[in-house]
Motif scaffolding. Structure first.
Motif, PDB file in Angstrom:
ATOM      1  N   ASN A  57       0.846  -1.206   0.000  1.00 26.17           N
ATOM      2  CA  ASN A  57       0.000   0.000   0.000  1.00 26.17           C
ATOM      3  C   ASN A  57       0.882   1.258   0.000  1.00 26.17           C
ATOM      4  O   ASN A  57       0.887   2.034   0.957  1.00 26.17           O
ATOM      5  N   TRP A  58       1.608   1.442  -1.063  1.00 29.22           N
ATOM      6  CA  TRP A  58       2.570   2.528  -1.131  1.00 29.22           C
ATOM      7  C   TRP A  58       2.020   3.764  -1.833  1.00 29.22           C
ATOM      8  O   TRP A  58       2.634   4.835  -1.787  1.00 29.22           O
ATOM      9  N   TRP A  59       0.871   3.648  -2.490  1.00 28.20           N
ATOM     10  CA  TRP A  59       0.372   4.755  -3.308  1.00 28.20           C
ATOM     11  C   TRP A  59       0.139   6.009  -2.468  1.00 28.20           C
ATOM     12  O   TRP A  59       0.773   7.048  -2.686  1.00 28.20           O
ATOM     13  N   TRP A  60      -0.796   5.913  -1.522  1.00 23.45           N
ATOM     14  CA  TRP A  60      -1.083   7.062  -0.672  1.00 23.45           C
ATOM     15  C   TRP A  60       0.067   7.375   0.272  1.00 23.45           C
ATOM     16  O   TRP A  60       0.332   8.550   0.584  1.00 23.45           O
ATOM     17  N   GLN A  61       0.750   6.326   0.718  1.00 29.65           N
ATOM     18  CA  GLN A  61       1.836   6.546   1.672  1.00 29.65           C
ATOM     19  C   GLN A  61       2.958   7.369   1.060  1.00 29.65           C
ATOM     20  O   GLN A  61       3.593   8.179   1.756  1.00 29.65           O
ATOM     21  N   SER A  62       3.203   7.208  -0.227  1.00 32.24           N
ATOM     22  CA  SER A  62       4.243   8.006  -0.884  1.00 32.24           C
ATOM     23  C   SER A  62       3.869   9.485  -0.904  1.00 32.24           C
ATOM     24  O   SER A  62       4.729  10.357  -0.777  1.00 32.24           O
ATOM     25  N   VAL A  63       2.567   9.787  -1.052  1.00 32.08           N
ATOM     26  CA  VAL A  63       2.115  11.177  -1.009  1.00 32.08           C
ATOM     27  C   VAL A  63       2.320  11.761   0.390  1.00 32.08           C
ATOM     28  O   VAL A  63       2.808  12.882   0.550  1.00 32.08           O
ATOM     29  N   PHE A  64       1.951  10.984   1.403  1.00 27.74           N
ATOM     30  CA  PHE A  64       2.098  11.471   2.779  1.00 27.74           C
ATOM     31  C   PHE A  64       3.569  11.635   3.161  1.00 27.74           C
ATOM     32  O   PHE A  64       3.935  12.585   3.865  1.00 27.74           O
ATOM     33  N   ILE A  65       4.410  10.713   2.704  1.00 25.81           N
ATOM     34  CA  ILE A  65       5.844  10.821   3.013  1.00 25.81           C
ATOM     35  C   ILE A  65       6.440  12.046   2.332  1.00 25.81           C
ATOM     36  O   ILE A  65       7.210  12.804   2.935  1.00 25.81           O
ATOM     37  N   GLY A  66       6.098  12.246   1.056  1.00 24.94           N
ATOM     38  CA  GLY A  66       6.617  13.413   0.342  1.00 24.94           C
ATOM     39  C   GLY A  66       6.164  14.725   0.952  1.00 24.94           C
ATOM     40  O   GLY A  66       6.919  15.700   1.003  1.00 24.94           O
ATOM     41  N   GLY A  67       4.904  14.775   1.423  1.00 23.63           N
ATOM     42  CA  GLY A  67       4.383  16.007   2.008  1.00 23.63           C
ATOM     43  C   GLY A  67       4.509  16.080   3.508  1.00 23.63           C
ATOM     44  O   GLY A  67       3.959  17.004   4.125  1.00 23.63           O
TER      45      GLY A  67
END
Length: 620
Positions: free
Chosen positions: A544-554
């Protein structure tokens, strides 16, 4: 807004009467509050803000502070009471020089300085013209004070032997304030036309050292992250192309598990029977594995996710529009930094930063629609028109609605900084009549004329169970931990931005070259942090990296907002509920915009990393 001040180029005016204004007790009370809070007025001549002139302690440098105070307070030497005075006489000093080029040959002049000097002069001792008899000498100030109505107070407090000195009860009592001004033109050949803004940028030489320290700090952090990313990529490459779990042609092989008893695998002297899925000859090769290699096998769970790694995320219908809006913000921020570095956007272009930024965001709707619809198609979406509306209205609509609600509070305070109703209508027209069609064009092309993004592996019909995760990969912890690193890269430069916006008297941020370098290093740090965090997540067999990548980047936006809170309580002296509401609300909006921008960068980085890694293996 045009003023009533009559100024003619080259004509000095010793004193000119402006007007007389009557104020009641409530007006006097409000004026005292404004003087107490240090309010300033800002005038503009030839696009130069009126400035208060200062000289450094060693008297070697002169600099300007935009605006001038509307009044001052002083203590009475007799009673020790604090008195408030309003500056009702203004002296304007306009510095000019010969215009460059042909205009100068024809006698043209250009303004290179606009200085304002204030003075408070009592209403008495005035000439028939309304001007004070003594403009430049010592005079009594115009005190903001109306004597209390003792008769009314005596009736209000009949049994009291003490009457208050301040009367807050509004009656017919007024205070008459005369206003006047002087104008002087002075030729000054020491200031070049192209450098007339330099005096507003005080302490530039000293701050440059701190800016370079901020850049060095950013580069050090980024370099350490680069080493970590190189190690991750090298380890992944060895696992894919080396002997650990893959054949020489990159084909993924079944992994040999450790015995449940915890004993080590048999060595070359202790042959183990071949398993059902093990081919002849593989036993000899497995015998050469060391215990360290077995440990590496245990943490390479990412290769087991080849059938789930590209499974469409939950709420994919919201992810695609947000990534599209994020691409708009990336395009807008890049354009603003480039134009600012080349000097096209500068303080002399009043309102240019906001206006050009809005234009770039609107016309980047084509890019937003294209990326959003193509990603939506990749997720298996069908209703592309609904995705188009969400892309054009979701994030911009939430942003506009929040600004509109905050503007109602500013209107209620009768502040001149409130956005006019016509401006709000214009923003709605831009969003619906220009941005929406551009997003529609980009969406149509991205959905009908472009293929969905290709994935190197096929997605299984049944989702793979996700094992129990370590605490640092659960909930918001990855975003908070990873987001602190980009914040550490940019926080020194953020201090200069905050001081320019909220503390410096000049009120202008001008070192866009340093800001561009720090921003570039910050974005590179976001990329590297996202790669490391995504790799750790995949090693935990979490796809489940899709949303997590957005949260990590922001994630760094959270720490920036915390920095705003600390700055508010430690550096600022903002009073009043509405002022505090506006500060925190606009800070939250700015951090949200920044978070979506960096979150989009994180998403694109993780997507490219995952596609690259899984594109290097072939799974049966």
């Amino acid at each position: 807004m045009a003023s009533d001040y009559d100024i003619v180029m080259g004509q000095d005016q010793e004193c000119q009467y402006l007007c007389t204004h009557k104020v009641n007790r409530q007006d006097v009370k409000r004026a005292r509050e404004l003087i107490e809070e240090g309010y300033v007025a800002e005038w503009i001549v030839d696009n130069l803000p009126g400035a208060t002139s200062f000289v450094t302690v060693d008297r070697t440098h002169k600099y300007y502070a935009a605006g001038f105070k509307i009044g001052y307070k002083d203590f009475s030497p007799v009673t020790g009471k604090q008195n408030y005075y309003i500056n009702n006489h203004i002296t304007l000093v306009i510095r000019h020089r010969r215009a460059p080029g042909r205009a100068g040959n024809r006698g043209g002049k250009v303004i290179v300085g606009f200085e304002v000097y204030t003075k408070s002069i009592e209403a008495a001792h005035r000439a028939s013209t309304g001007c004070p008899q003594e403009v430049h000498g010592e005079t009594n100030g115009m005190e903001m004070y109306i004597a209390p109505n003792n008769t009314k107070l005596a009736n209000q407090y009949p049994s009291s032997s003490y009457l208050p000195q301040e009367d807050d009860v509004d009656d017919d009592s007024t205070l008459t304030i005369p206003y006047s001004y002087s104008v002087y033109f002075r030729e000054d050949d020491t200031i070049e036309w192209s450098k007339r803004w330099d005096l507003y940028f005080n302490n530039q030489e000293d701050s440059n050292v701190i800016h370079w320290l901020a850049i060095i700090n950013s580069l050090v952090i980024c370099s350490l992250l680069t080493v970590i990313v190189i190690m991750v990529i090298n380890r992944t490459y060895r696992q894919v192309h080396g002997k650990d779990g893959a054949s020489d042609d990159g084909k993924l092989l079944p992994k040999r598990r450790r015995p449940a008893s915890g004993t080590k695998s048999p060595r070359s002297r202790e042959k183990a029977p071949a398993g059902l899925l093990q081919q002849e000859g593989e036993t000899d090769r497995d015998d050469d594995f060391s215990s360290d290699d077995e440990f590496v096998e245990d943490i390479t769970g990412w290769k087991m996710l080849h059938g789930d790694i590209f499974r469409a995320p939950v709420y994919a219908g919201y992810l695609a529009p947000l990534i599209g809006s994020g691409m708009q913000l990336v395009f807008m921020a890049t354009g603003l930094l480039i134009l600012s570095c080349f000097g096209i956007l500068n303080p002399s272009f009043r309102g240019g930063f906001v206006s050009v930024g809005m234009g770039l965001f609107i016309f980047a709707g084509v890019i937003s629609g294209y990326f959003s619809s193509r990603l939506y198609k990749t997720f298996g979406g069908i209703n592309w028109r609904k995705n188009t509306l969400m892309t054009a209205l979701l994030f911009p609509g939430l942003l506009f609605t929040t600004i509109f609600i905050l503007n109602l509070f500013v209107w209620a305070q009768a502040s001149s900084t409130a956005l006019p109703f016509g401006t709000l209508v214009g923003l709605i027209a831009l969003m619906l009549l220009i941005q929406l069609p551009l997003v529609y064009i980009g969406s149509w092309y991205g959905f009908h004329r472009s293929q969905p993004y290709e994935h190197p592996t096929k997605t299984n019909s049944t989702p793979r169970p996700i094992p129990e995760q370590a605490w640092y990969t659960q909930s918001v912890y990855p975003a908070l931990i990873a987001g602190f690193v980009p914040f550490a890269v940019v926080f020194i430069e953020l201090l200069f931005v905050f001081r320019s916006l909220w503390q410096d008297k000049s009120g202008y941020y001008y070192v866009f070259g340093f800001l561009s370098i720090v921003s570039l290093v910050g974005i590179l740090t976001v990329v590297e942090v996202t790669v490391v965090a995504t790799y750790i997540m995949l090693c935990q067999e979490n796809y489940n990296w899709w949303w997590q990548s957005v949260f990590i980047g922001g994630g760094s936006s959270f720490w920036i907002f915390c920095y705003c809170v600390v700055f508010y309580y430690t550096k600022l002296k903002i009073q009043g509920f509405v002022s505090a509401l506006l500060f925190f609300s606009y800070s939250f909006l700015a951090c949200s915009v920044y978070g979506l921008l960096t979150g989009t960068v994180g998403f694109l980085t993780a997507y490219a990393f995952v596609r690259r890694v899984y594109g290097a293996i072939k799974a049966d």
